[in-house]
Design an enzyme around this catalytic site. Structure first.
Site, PDB file in Angstrom:
ATOM      1  N   LYS A 222     -17.942  -7.409   6.834  1.00 22.47           N
ATOM      2  CA  LYS A 222     -16.779  -7.960   6.690  1.00 22.47           C
ATOM      3  C   LYS A 222     -15.924  -8.190   8.110  1.00 22.47           C
ATOM      4  O   LYS A 222     -15.994  -7.424   8.844  1.00 22.47           O
ATOM      5  CB  LYS A 222     -15.731  -7.340   5.856  1.00 22.47           C
ATOM      6  CG  LYS A 222     -14.998  -8.074   4.802  1.00 22.47           C
ATOM      7  CD  LYS A 222     -14.356  -7.658   3.735  1.00 22.47           C
ATOM      8  CE  LYS A 222     -12.929  -7.876   3.324  1.00 22.47           C
ATOM      9  NZ  LYS A 222     -12.259  -7.011   2.349  1.00 22.47           N
TER      10      LYS A 222
ATOM     11  N   HIS B  70       1.022  -1.162   0.195  1.00 20.88           N
ATOM     12  CA  HIS B  70       0.003   0.012   0.069  1.00 20.88           C
ATOM     13  C   HIS B  70       0.942   1.094  -0.071  1.00 20.88           C
ATOM     14  O   HIS B  70       0.649   2.144  -0.708  1.00 20.88           O
ATOM     15  CB  HIS B  70      -0.951   0.055   1.444  1.00 20.88           C
ATOM     16  CG  HIS B  70      -1.915  -1.090   1.430  1.00 20.88           C
ATOM     17  ND1 HIS B  70      -2.068  -1.934   2.482  1.00 20.88           N
ATOM     18  CD2 HIS B  70      -2.776  -1.258   0.540  1.00 20.88           C
ATOM     19  CE1 HIS B  70      -3.082  -2.760   2.578  1.00 20.88           C
ATOM     20  NE2 HIS B  70      -3.445  -2.572   1.234  1.00 20.88           N
TER      21      HIS B  70
ATOM     22  N   SER C 135      -2.841  -7.700   2.530  1.00 21.83           N
ATOM     23  CA  SER C 135      -3.026  -7.789   3.902  1.00 21.83           C
ATOM     24  C   SER C 135      -3.506  -9.058   4.452  1.00 21.83           C
ATOM     25  O   SER C 135      -3.355  -9.495   5.385  1.00 21.83           O
ATOM     26  CB  SER C 135      -4.344  -6.756   4.063  1.00 21.83           C
ATOM     27  OG  SER C 135      -4.028  -5.277   3.988  1.00 21.83           O
TER      28      SER C 135
ATOM     29  N   ARG D 274      -1.512  -5.874  -8.426  1.00 18.87           N
ATOM     30  CA  ARG D 274      -0.417  -6.529  -8.177  1.00 18.87           C
ATOM     31  C   ARG D 274      -0.087  -7.299  -9.079  1.00 18.87           C
ATOM     32  O   ARG D 274       1.147  -7.584  -9.819  1.00 18.87           O
ATOM     33  CB  ARG D 274      -0.532  -7.180  -6.979  1.00 18.87           C
ATOM     34  CG  ARG D 274      -0.405  -6.533  -5.763  1.00 18.87           C
ATOM     35  CD  ARG D 274      -1.116  -7.517  -4.438  1.00 18.87           C
ATOM     36  NE  ARG D 274      -2.578  -7.102  -4.682  1.00 18.87           N
ATOM     37  CZ  ARG D 274      -3.440  -6.907  -3.754  1.00 18.87           C
ATOM     38  NH1 ARG D 274      -2.981  -7.410  -2.371  1.00 18.87           N
ATOM     39  NH2 ARG D 274      -4.584  -6.890  -3.846  1.00 18.87           N
TER      40      ARG D 274
HETATM   41  P1  ADP Z   1      -5.681  -6.272   0.485  1.00 16.11           P
HETATM   42  O1  ADP Z   1      -6.679  -6.899   1.443  1.00 16.11           O
HETATM   43  O2  ADP Z   1      -5.873  -6.898  -1.111  1.00 16.11           O
HETATM   44  O3  ADP Z   1      -4.509  -5.679   0.534  1.00 16.11           O
HETATM   45  P2  ADP Z   1      -7.020  -3.364   0.100  1.00 16.11           P
HETATM   46  O4  ADP Z   1      -8.478  -3.299   0.056  1.00 16.11           O
HETATM   47  O5  ADP Z   1      -6.593  -3.003   1.500  1.00 16.11           O
HETATM   48  O6  ADP Z   1      -6.692  -4.855  -0.170  1.00 16.11           O
HETATM   49  O7  ADP Z   1      -6.402  -2.886  -1.272  1.00 16.11           O
HETATM   50  C1  ADP Z   1      -6.562  -1.460  -1.655  1.00 16.11           C
HETATM   51  C2  ADP Z   1      -5.811  -1.356  -2.840  1.00 16.11           C
HETATM   52  O8  ADP Z   1      -4.575  -1.491  -2.693  1.00 16.11           O
HETATM   53  C3  ADP Z   1      -6.429  -2.247  -3.824  1.00 16.11           C
HETATM   54  O9  ADP Z   1      -6.356  -1.841  -5.134  1.00 16.11           O
HETATM   55  C4  ADP Z   1      -5.251  -3.545  -4.119  1.00 16.11           C
HETATM   56  O10 ADP Z   1      -5.210  -3.993  -5.128  1.00 16.11           O
HETATM   57  C5  ADP Z   1      -4.148  -2.531  -3.589  1.00 16.11           C
HETATM   58  N1  ADP Z   1      -2.944  -3.369  -3.186  1.00 16.11           N
HETATM   59  C6  ADP Z   1      -3.117  -3.934  -2.083  1.00 16.11           C
HETATM   60  N2  ADP Z   1      -1.726  -4.696  -1.665  1.00 16.11           N
HETATM   61  C7  ADP Z   1      -0.983  -4.250  -2.847  1.00 16.11           C
HETATM   62  C8  ADP Z   1       0.454  -4.541  -3.074  1.00 16.11           C
HETATM   63  N3  ADP Z   1       1.110  -5.268  -2.339  1.00 16.11           N
HETATM   64  N4  ADP Z   1       0.775  -3.818  -4.273  1.00 16.11           N
HETATM   65  C9  ADP Z   1      -0.005  -3.169  -4.976  1.00 16.11           C
HETATM   66  N5  ADP Z   1      -1.438  -2.554  -4.802  1.00 16.11           N
HETATM   67  C10 ADP Z   1      -2.089  -3.321  -3.411  1.00 16.11           C
END
Ligand code: ADP
Length: 160
Positions: free
Chosen positions: A43, A19, A130, A92
């Site tokens: 959730k 993130h 996450s 990703r």
């Molecule tokens: P997650 O639970 O999959 O980490 P989030 O809802 O927190 O998802 O993610 C918010 C946004 O950040 C989404 O667009 C997700 O694709 C992106 N994201 C999450 N982790 C990464 C990462 N390691 N690299 C790039 N983008 C990410």
């Protein structure tokens, strides 16, 4: 000139280096980036919305053009309220694309002016989510390479 504002929505449960990589990239291009924790009551979460927002704030301290917020309801309504039309998402791998494509298309149906802008993280974070962090934490594994130190600490404290 009009300020270019963008919203980066997500669960951030918890915030990871993936993130933060996306936030760095977006903050270079937009004048103001609003990182917003999505309140999703149905959730199951590891951390509360307040805890997630606090962890984000601590990770982003010193970044002048980035603020942290929370929102409930439809993303399109929130984005309009913030007087922008730009949504940031991370990609990703190809596997993210189908889901992201669907969300972006639905949001555009609801709000034709919306633009979803995708950023790719550096390669080492392409496997990071996450949920992977939560799984490792569940088995008391080491998450120090995946999240900032204060998040790793909060996870350790949660495990008791
Ligand atoms: P997650 O639970 O999959 O980490 P989030 O809802 O927190 O998802 O993610 C918010 C946004 O950040 C989404 O667009 C997700 O694709 C992106 N994201 C999450 N982790 C990464 C990462 N390691 N690299 C790039 N983008 C990410």
């Amino acid at each position: 000139m009009k300020k270019r504002i963008a919203v980066y929505p997500g669960s951030f449960d918890p915030v990871t280096f993936g993130h933060l990589d996306i936030i760095d990239r977006a903050a270079k291009i937009f004048d103001h980036l609003i990182v917003s924790v999505f309140v999703h009551s149905s959730k199951k979460h590891m951390f509360s919305v307040e805890e997630r927002a606090e962890m984000l704030k601590a990770a982003l301290k010193g970044k002048k053009n980035v603020t942290v917020d929370c929102f409930e309801g439809l993303l399109v309504d929130y984005v309009k309220k913030k007087k922008t039309c730009v949504v940031i998402r991370g990609l990703r791998a190809i596997s993210d694309l189908e889901y992201e494509f669907q969300i972006a298309a639905i949001n555009r149906t609801l709000y034709p002016d919306i633009e979803t802008v995708f950023f790719m993280p550096r390669q080492r974070y392409t496997y990071l989510s996450s949920s992977v962090v939560r799984d490792i934490a569940h088995f008391k594994g080491d998450v120090s390479k995946l999240v900032p130190p204060h998040v790793a600490k909060a996870i350790a404290a949660r495990k008791g």
